[in-house]
Write an enzyme that holds these catalytic residues in place. Sequence first.
Site, PDB file in Angstrom:
ATOM      1  N   GLY A 229      67.744  33.531 -23.516  1.00 24.30           N
ATOM      2  CA  GLY A 229      68.875  32.652 -23.196  1.00 24.30           C
ATOM      3  C   GLY A 229      68.797  31.391 -24.015  1.00 24.30           C
ATOM      4  O   GLY A 229      67.796  30.687 -23.932  1.00 24.30           O
TER       5      GLY A 229
ATOM      6  N   TYR B 291      65.173  46.330 -26.673  1.00 25.65           N
ATOM      7  CA  TYR B 291      65.725  45.167 -27.363  1.00 25.65           C
ATOM      8  C   TYR B 291      65.338  43.817 -26.786  1.00 25.65           C
ATOM      9  O   TYR B 291      65.036  42.881 -27.508  1.00 25.65           O
ATOM     10  CB  TYR B 291      67.261  45.283 -27.388  1.00 25.65           C
ATOM     11  CG  TYR B 291      67.949  44.043 -27.835  1.00 25.65           C
ATOM     12  CD1 TYR B 291      67.924  43.655 -29.176  1.00 25.65           C
ATOM     13  CD2 TYR B 291      68.607  43.230 -26.917  1.00 25.65           C
ATOM     14  CE1 TYR B 291      68.540  42.486 -29.584  1.00 25.65           C
ATOM     15  CE2 TYR B 291      69.227  42.061 -27.325  1.00 25.65           C
ATOM     16  CZ  TYR B 291      69.192  41.695 -28.659  1.00 25.65           C
ATOM     17  OH  TYR B 291      69.797  40.550 -29.071  1.00 25.65           O
TER      18      TYR B 291
ATOM     19  N   ASN C  40      67.132  35.210 -12.609  1.00 25.68           N
ATOM     20  CA  ASN C  40      67.476  36.038 -13.760  1.00 25.68           C
ATOM     21  C   ASN C  40      68.025  37.345 -13.243  1.00 25.68           C
ATOM     22  O   ASN C  40      67.321  38.067 -12.538  1.00 25.68           O
ATOM     23  CB  ASN C  40      66.225  36.295 -14.601  1.00 25.68           C
ATOM     24  CG  ASN C  40      66.428  37.395 -15.633  1.00 25.68           C
ATOM     25  OD1 ASN C  40      67.546  37.601 -16.103  1.00 25.68           O
ATOM     26  ND2 ASN C  40      65.366  38.101 -15.975  1.00 25.68           N
ATOM     27  N   GLY C  41      69.279  37.636 -13.596  1.00 32.63           N
ATOM     28  CA  GLY C  41      69.848  38.901 -13.146  1.00 32.63           C
ATOM     29  C   GLY C  41      71.281  38.733 -12.721  1.00 32.63           C
ATOM     30  O   GLY C  41      71.964  37.800 -13.161  1.00 32.63           O
TER      31      GLY C  41
ATOM     32  N   CYS D  54      68.958  35.426 -18.820  1.00 35.40           N
ATOM     33  CA  CYS D  54      68.044  34.396 -18.356  1.00 35.40           C
ATOM     34  C   CYS D  54      66.568  34.701 -18.581  1.00 35.40           C
ATOM     35  O   CYS D  54      66.148  35.854 -18.669  1.00 35.40           O
ATOM     36  CB  CYS D  54      68.200  34.169 -16.863  1.00 35.40           C
ATOM     37  SG  CYS D  54      69.847  33.789 -16.352  1.00 35.40           S
TER      38      CYS D  54
END
Lengths: 472, 472, 472, 472
Positions: free
Chosen positions: B39, B255, B114-115, B13
């Site tokens: 995302g 990344y 997000n997570g 996310c």
Amino acid sequence: MQAEPSNRPYEECGVVGIWGAPGAAGLAALGLHALQHRGQEAAGIVSHDESRFYQRKGLGLVGDVFGDPRDIAQLPGDCAIGHNRYATTGATLLRNVQPLFADFEFGGLAVAHNGNLTNAQTLRQALVKRGCIFQSTTDTEVFVHLIAISLYSTVKERLIDAAKQVKGAYSVVCLDQDTLIGLRDPLGVRPLVLGKLAEGGWMLASETCALEIVGAEFVRDVEPGELVVIDKSGVTSCRPFKNTASRFCVFEYIYFSRPDSQVEGRSVYQARKQIGVELAKESPIPADVIVPVPDSGVPSAMGYAAESKLPFEMGIIRNHYVGRTFIEPTDQIRHLGVRMKHSANHSVLAGKRVVLVDDSIVRGTTSRKIVDMVRAAGATEVHMRISSPPTKHPCFYGIDTPEESKLLAATHSVEEMAKVIGVDSLAFISFDGLYRALNHVNRSEASHRYCDACFTSDYPVELVDREGRLIA
Amino acid sequence: MQAEPSNRPYEECGVVGIWGAPGAAGLAALGLHALQHRGQEAAGIVSHDESRFYQRKGLGLVGDVFGDPRDIAQLPGDCAIGHNRYATTGATLLRNVQPLFADFEFGGLAVAHNGNLTNAQTLRQALVKRGCIFQSTTDTEVFVHLIAISLYSTVKERLIDAAKQVKGAYSVVCLDQDTLIGLRDPLGVRPLVLGKLAEGGWMLASETCALEIVGAEFVRDVEPGELVVIDKSGVTSCRPFKNTASRFCVFEYIYFSRPDSQVEGRSVYQARKQIGVELAKESPIPADVIVPVPDSGVPSAMGYAAESKLPFEMGIIRNHYVGRTFIEPTDQIRHLGVRMKHSANHSVLAGKRVVLVDDSIVRGTTSRKIVDMVRAAGATEVHMRISSPPTKHPCFYGIDTPEESKLLAATHSVEEMAKVIGVDSLAFISFDGLYRALNHVNRSEASHRYCDACFTSDYPVELVDREGRLIA
Amino acid sequence: MQAEPSNRPYEECGVVGIWGAPGAAGLAALGLHALQHRGQEAAGIVSHDESRFYQRKGLGLVGDVFGDPRDIAQLPGDCAIGHNRYATTGATLLRNVQPLFADFEFGGLAVAHNGNLTNAQTLRQALVKRGCIFQSTTDTEVFVHLIAISLYSTVKERLIDAAKQVKGAYSVVCLDQDTLIGLRDPLGVRPLVLGKLAEGGWMLASETCALEIVGAEFVRDVEPGELVVIDKSGVTSCRPFKNTASRFCVFEYIYFSRPDSQVEGRSVYQARKQIGVELAKESPIPADVIVPVPDSGVPSAMGYAAESKLPFEMGIIRNHYVGRTFIEPTDQIRHLGVRMKHSANHSVLAGKRVVLVDDSIVRGTTSRKIVDMVRAAGATEVHMRISSPPTKHPCFYGIDTPEESKLLAATHSVEEMAKVIGVDSLAFISFDGLYRALNHVNRSEASHRYCDACFTSDYPVELVDREGRLIA
Amino acid sequence: MQAEPSNRPYEECGVVGIWGAPGAAGLAALGLHALQHRGQEAAGIVSHDESRFYQRKGLGLVGDVFGDPRDIAQLPGDCAIGHNRYATTGATLLRNVQPLFADFEFGGLAVAHNGNLTNAQTLRQALVKRGCIFQSTTDTEVFVHLIAISLYSTVKERLIDAAKQVKGAYSVVCLDQDTLIGLRDPLGVRPLVLGKLAEGGWMLASETCALEIVGAEFVRDVEPGELVVIDKSGVTSCRPFKNTASRFCVFEYIYFSRPDSQVEGRSVYQARKQIGVELAKESPIPADVIVPVPDSGVPSAMGYAAESKLPFEMGIIRNHYVGRTFIEPTDQIRHLGVRMKHSANHSVLAGKRVVLVDDSIVRGTTSRKIVDMVRAAGATEVHMRISSPPTKHPCFYGIDTPEESKLLAATHSVEEMAKVIGVDSLAFISFDGLYRALNHVNRSEASHRYCDACFTSDYPVELVDREGRLIA
């Protein structure tokens, strides 16, 4: 390729042809995918099995139109041709998506075409007068009608008959029930290559990268003015036109072709690097960092950096998720100078004297935005180096350029352009530098002259329709 | 980011929040666009004007869901939150697209997250037992129900009440009729930054690149365990959790984050270059050319090349037109080993000893394909250097990794991996090298420890649901 | 009209033309809506304002294609023609949707056509041989090409030139930049009427019900073989063909036309009632209740009931929500003999001797299902009376009938048909009865002979292509 | 049902349930198709096989949502419930489409509901206060939350617990993993019937016509206040409420139910005919022809014609192709008084004294248009007879009526209404006449009293939320 639509030249098409390979449509789709940079607005494939033709066309990327394996399954047969298109928008678009297909007295024929005819309108008027009914606004349909009314008895002869009547820059692939034909215009302005598939069968494509993706072996370029016929007896060739010196489009080197393609036996990537080297020799500047405008500026910037012994850095990051649609910025957002495709990498720009390397300047608006962005990120000086000569003239051979009055270089000196764009210095590669990078002594003595009309206005093919050229 | 789906970890996310800015939804959409790399499966925005909430969600890229200015026009107001989602496919997906919205006793609340929660299932079972009805399968809805049933009287207190019951890694943004709230988990595993809009108003976002695109000024990171409340009186902050040492996700450096983002005050691009430098020091190899696997491998490869004084070349070209869908290869095509996203640049590979630099190896299948492609292009030797330690353990904190048995490094030694991938040599950055690149002496003495559980299995947050963790 | 597709003849088209009325496209859409019973598969409108042509076509009902006022707004101008189509399914359909439009030497022309040409294939082959390229498989395109290649200089003359070459049954409307033209075939097999709009302007339509919906006044039928030209100077007429006795399609009375339409100056509703009266005289039967198969059987059943002094009851209820798509029954459901369009009204059938009145029997499968349903509802006897003679021959003049071998009456005697359908008695109106109902003494002495070839095989127009007739 | 949306009351729903029959979802879809007249805006089915639940919902007709056999194939299992919905438009609609489904502690439950709760808002506020999160705006979700928070341990007990808390008119079907439950409100305002499938298994449905289409045998009405439980042990029944006299909705007879349905053991068709007979007795008028407003007025007009010995004629023709969307008339077209659904059959109206028979007058606008149309067709007198008493009060029990101020009869005397509508005379059936037609002596002495609140304002269920009733 840079950001905003119509600020850049767009190649109008990529073509592929497959002959004698099971699953031909799937191979064609892969080839079109590899040629996606040549046209993103629409894609189409016509295949043929032993008994009949099948076609599928749609708006969007190859992956949008052929994304479902069932799409490919509905295109059976060992032969196929395909086409990527850049085109204008609108409700009537689909009928313009190639390949075009027509039933003739002797059977069906599918035609796909990359390029532009300079006498398309003139021919069209004559054909309509004769009673021909046009369904599309493409140049390709002129070819199709010329073939339909030709009195010759074979597709090959009729295609030659048609080709002798048209003027322009084009690479054409045609598929009838027995034969795949490829034809390049007499000057060879647009590219076309021949490959051999690993498990048998043949392939035609605009660039070698399309051979690569399906594992086909590069055989050779189709030569300017050459007509290649592929059927059960193999590949045969003829040259229906009288011999002329070729005039390959130099912009294929500078911007259009994919860097991993080979054109005229030369690596596009290496050519671009070498242009960067020449540019650094011609227009050096004290600086801290060489930054490409991605992606087309990357190899030139690498060449420039290597020659100038200055560090190469990815100072501009490209957003890869920019599709065909996005928020048309509201006034508020436009005011922010939003850059949807590029963002500045502050860590390599702040406090630095930056040389931006890009491939061309068309209207100048995109360049201005990028320069502003780089300055906002803290660059103390911004210099721009362009790996092509100033683009002063429109292309009439298959590339969608704005009219001359909209070309910044047509109305501004280099110094004026620098001001418009907001750079501390601006330089373009010279004609001779460009030809040197391509292994010629200079432009005037080049063993092989390019079509460089967009820089020089030296148009090698007569502009018959010029006043009212078709934009389709 | 490399090619085939599910061969790579995917961040699930990106979140944004806007407070006090006219056209908030448009700004949120731009922010989401800049966070598209976090995302690509779905996007949603909830806005609020003086009187009510508005929402729009859809599958696809931000530009697909919000591509038409009318989409934004239907989301009026000065406040908005937005969300990008990576998610599983299927018909029931849309109900999982965030932000989630619920009507509470005191008014509406939109939540985006997000997570991943490590006790989501446990909490969900307890909530269902109590009579709560779940509409989605997202962790976020656990938050929403905990807020709904909390006995506290303000959103802030209820959110704290909820946060104290959940375990996991998360950055949350919430919007009610008066307030924009941002919350980072106690260890700060997932990022969240605060910015100030040029014309007034505030912004929260997963990364600084989202501030950049709308011209917002970076103020600071929201700190681990910090709850930031933005309302008419400005920004206030509180720390509902007891103090713990933070554990930021090191993979954000390697990344996930965009190279032009700053995380923890450090340039992601420069960090990656420095990892390449350390990697070259640790694992040098005689070679002719250093080639990145684009795009994430580019900065590390530049660092590696600089340190090793070997030429950096773009030996692998990425096809930018790969969308979410494409021809699922038929057997025939799969047999060709087609590479949809990458192609080899023969001109810099043929006859060369090549060092490929990539960010990670997950299953190994993509690496194998790339190595095969590079060899087919004529490389005489292929060496691979990886800018992370071997990925041996799954992530339970919001990154979609395969289960441990599918991770090549979990079941193979480095030598065995080299064989599987087909390289002449393979080396990963060491733990200490990685920490050195991030300006620490080594891992054990790092002033700041990262979450590096995917390499070390040192999971900093209890894995309550581990046996049956939710994948939603 | 009865239930299952292809068990019944389908009229292939309805046409309208509007001249000299602001908002012509909106009026055309209303006219097409009123003619929806003549074709439900696709609809199209071409309009013209002072400067250019506009078109919109789509699959589905008129309300699907033109349901949004913006659709109409994009078709400006005071002139328009429109078309409803029954057609086969499939991806290539859209190119067959009329009106067809073509650019000629002298300007654009739109053509819409109801009917069928009996020498379409023969002409098409000749045209292809000449170099004409066909885009559709419709007969209409034959007209268009004949117009395109004609050497005459006006549309009217070219249309006459074309009409003299075609054979068949057709009503055509054409729109060029100045003129609306209507043309009926020499025998007047298909209907076409002329109306006058309340606020000025003219209208052509297949039936008077299309005039009615827009409040246009019925002026007169366009006569068989008449060509009507509407332009600024008003309505003029010419008769390009030599005089022949007309042969209007008798099935328009029996089934096709809407009951509230007037054809040949006679009410369709009253004609059907009168057929019912004649049928009762010819084939009385002791019974308790007269039940129509709705909707087309209603007036005949009312006539039958009145003449036989038996109660008329709505013993079969039609479900009005049957659209073009529905659950293709699984075997299980098929086994249930499900009737999607009709259901039995037990309260008037149970324990009764029932006379069902229907308009025709084509394959017999629908009739069988209805009879079974009526018996299952408790009818003690079921008799069937049909308001047309036995349908023994296919139509080649614009109605989609099955081939002769599939027509129940072609291979079975009336007694055998009764058994197949499961009725206690079956009777059809006689030829003479039918003609009597239409105010003639009998068939042989009719002052006005109909096309009744589907009953008699007396085909009034030569079947040139018969062996390979086009089904488009 | 007459023409323009919102001029008429609309039943909000139809429900079906299938238990113990292979292909349950297909049978449910057929049942919903037969109940399409009760709701055309959306449809949904939830099925259950041995292991899990499946659902599909969509906007549009049953044939739109379940038109593809693959749609049904994705709903496996022997049990299913389904729902047709009339609903308001808008983007948030889909979440309101039933059946609603929720996961509870003890498993999943799907609920579909026809009717309206009169204390839905009150309950909803209390539930939200407790922490329940609503996803839809339907009354049905109140049921679902009440079930979720109930402390009883079985679905049946929880449903009873919920039912005791709600007030209103409803027929509910529920499906859990073992059981199909049907429940009718204590007064039995809305209908629900029980049937037995031919090959085993049971069916619940709003009307008998849904049993008919799948060949199920009618067993009996579910009784007012009865809860029917269908599981492996068969059908069991309980009556959770204290006994009350039932109050079935009389409008089901007059307008809503399909004429071929049986309600309370009586044929709807025959009831309507008998109302027509009573109407003719009460309000005779010298006339030439009795004309129904199709389709609901047909049986009453037949009864009226029979009693008055005047000819019955289909003087108004209904266009069966009116879908949910059509040209929203432009001003120009509106000015024409266009009637999309009806057209006049001149041949039976011109020069005649016409009695129109319709089922009700709501706002009066549709009636006015029809009268105008009949006069324009040449009727010399137009009288209107209505088969219900004047509609003076809104329905709060599941029928979407306009507010009282928009009901013509609420603000006008019958004489005034006649003027508004433009008729020479107007008469409604009397209360006693209506009850007589339904086999009672008169209203006051009816053995069985109906809910006739829309005529009498005698609301049998307390209107708890009245001030702010939910319209969803």
